[in-house]
Design an enzyme around this catalytic site. Sequence first.
Site, mmCIF file in Angstrom:
data_model
loop_
_atom_site.group_PDB
_atom_site.id
_atom_site.type_symbol
_atom_site.label_atom_id
_atom_site.label_comp_id
_atom_site.label_asym_id
_atom_site.label_seq_id
_atom_site.Cartn_x
_atom_site.Cartn_y
_atom_site.Cartn_z
ATOM 1 N N ASN A 1 116.409 79.309 86.808
ATOM 2 C CA ASN A 1 115.487 78.583 85.889
ATOM 3 C C ASN A 1 116.352 77.413 85.036
ATOM 4 O OD1 ASN A 1 113.893 79.198 82.939
ATOM 5 N ND2 ASN A 1 112.962 78.686 84.847
ATOM 6 N N LEU A 2 116.666 76.470 86.139
ATOM 7 C CA LEU A 2 117.677 75.318 85.558
ATOM 8 C C LEU A 2 116.724 74.364 84.821
ATOM 9 C CD1 LEU A 2 119.827 75.108 88.955
ATOM 10 C CD2 LEU A 2 119.993 76.609 86.919
ATOM 11 N N HIS B 1 121.747 72.638 82.552
ATOM 12 C CA HIS B 1 122.482 72.742 83.659
ATOM 13 C C HIS B 1 122.889 71.786 84.647
ATOM 14 C CE1 HIS B 1 120.045 76.606 82.774
ATOM 15 N NE2 HIS B 1 121.262 77.297 83.050
ATOM 16 N N ARG C 1 128.744 75.163 75.783
ATOM 17 C CA ARG C 1 129.270 75.593 74.409
ATOM 18 C C ARG C 1 128.078 76.267 73.685
ATOM 19 N NH1 ARG C 1 133.769 73.738 72.263
ATOM 20 N NH2 ARG C 1 135.169 72.061 73.436
ATOM 21 N N LYS C 2 127.181 76.131 74.326
ATOM 22 C CA LYS C 2 125.759 76.700 73.552
ATOM 23 C C LYS C 2 126.220 78.364 73.434
ATOM 24 C CE LYS C 2 121.760 78.038 75.247
ATOM 25 N NZ LYS C 2 121.556 79.312 74.576
ATOM 26 N N GLN D 1 130.452 83.611 74.770
ATOM 27 C CA GLN D 1 130.671 83.696 76.106
ATOM 28 C C GLN D 1 131.672 82.937 76.970
ATOM 29 O OE1 GLN D 1 127.405 83.866 79.460
ATOM 30 N NE2 GLN D 1 127.983 81.961 79.573
ATOM 31 N N SER E 1 117.326 75.945 76.627
ATOM 32 C CA SER E 1 117.614 77.388 76.998
ATOM 33 C C SER E 1 116.340 77.598 77.964
ATOM 34 C CB SER E 1 117.835 78.336 75.889
ATOM 35 O OG SER E 1 117.621 79.459 76.562
ATOM 36 N N SER E 2 116.809 78.388 79.119
ATOM 37 C CA SER E 2 115.626 78.878 79.787
ATOM 38 C C SER E 2 114.721 79.709 79.020
ATOM 39 C CB SER E 2 116.424 79.711 81.014
ATOM 40 O OG SER E 2 117.134 79.063 81.957
ATOM 41 N N ARG E 3 115.359 80.554 77.969
ATOM 42 C CA ARG E 3 114.314 81.226 77.276
ATOM 43 C C ARG E 3 113.474 80.478 76.435
ATOM 44 N NH1 ARG E 3 119.071 84.862 77.580
ATOM 45 N NH2 ARG E 3 118.541 87.038 78.140
#
Length: 282
Positions: free
Chosen positions: A32-33, A37, A150-151, A155, A187-189
């Site tokens: 879901n780029l 990305h 960095r977001k 992680q 963000s993909s979300r």
Amino acid sequence: MKTFAAVQQLRQQVADWRREGLRVGFVPTMGNLHAGHFALVELAKQHSDRVVASIFVNPTQFGPNEDYARYPRTPESDIEGLRSNGCDALLLPSVEEMYPFGTIGCVQMHVPGITDILDGAHRPGHFNGVAQVVARLFNMVQPDVAVFGRKDYQQLQVIRYMTTEMSFPVRIVPAPTLREADGLAMSSRNQYLQGDERQTANFIYQTLRFMREQCGLGLPIDGIEEQARQRLEMAGFTVDYAEIRRGDLSRPKAPNEAGLLALIAARLGRTRLIDNLEFDGA
């Protein structure tokens, strides 16, 4: 761009590049780029001669009540986007290729300490799944360089720790967070946001800036965090955390320490959003 479903075929391609003396960069994704990305791909190109991306929605990093089933999957547009942004190869594996003994019978990984706070406290087991899949991908692709945004700051720190502790010969390159015009981190979300939620969502970035400003005034950290939480709740968010940490994610003793950052995770409707702001950055 060549697309590979089988790890062995990708390894052969990487081996061919290495015989030519070429350095290999790697950008792992869950698909879901978006522009963020593709910026990772561009950064990888700056540090290597050939770039491999992967698309794999990793089931082991989703909890039982999380959005694995509905996580957006857009392989056709993702492939075209990677191709047009200069990616050289794509690994598009099945779950069976990634986990030949299944996700229950797979080798477990745990990075101690930094996986038990912040997102780790609210999503138990999440970072175990992240470590599992990134270690597998590093072994499959065998890159010289890997780029992470960095977001997803926690992680990034987990992967740095794991890479050093496991002696992976991979240099981790962090990439800046890309933002929409109003400051919302890409963000993909974000596509889950409904109606007025999209306009409200950028209040997370505003609150991160507020936290940085209050630290600059030398105000107590616990008071700043409580104000941030209250501001977000008044705007309609359900807050998981709004905290100030050092770069290594330990707790600071004073607001005037160098190298601090603010981190927020909060839900708006059905959408969980995370973001952070490093105080020494822009």
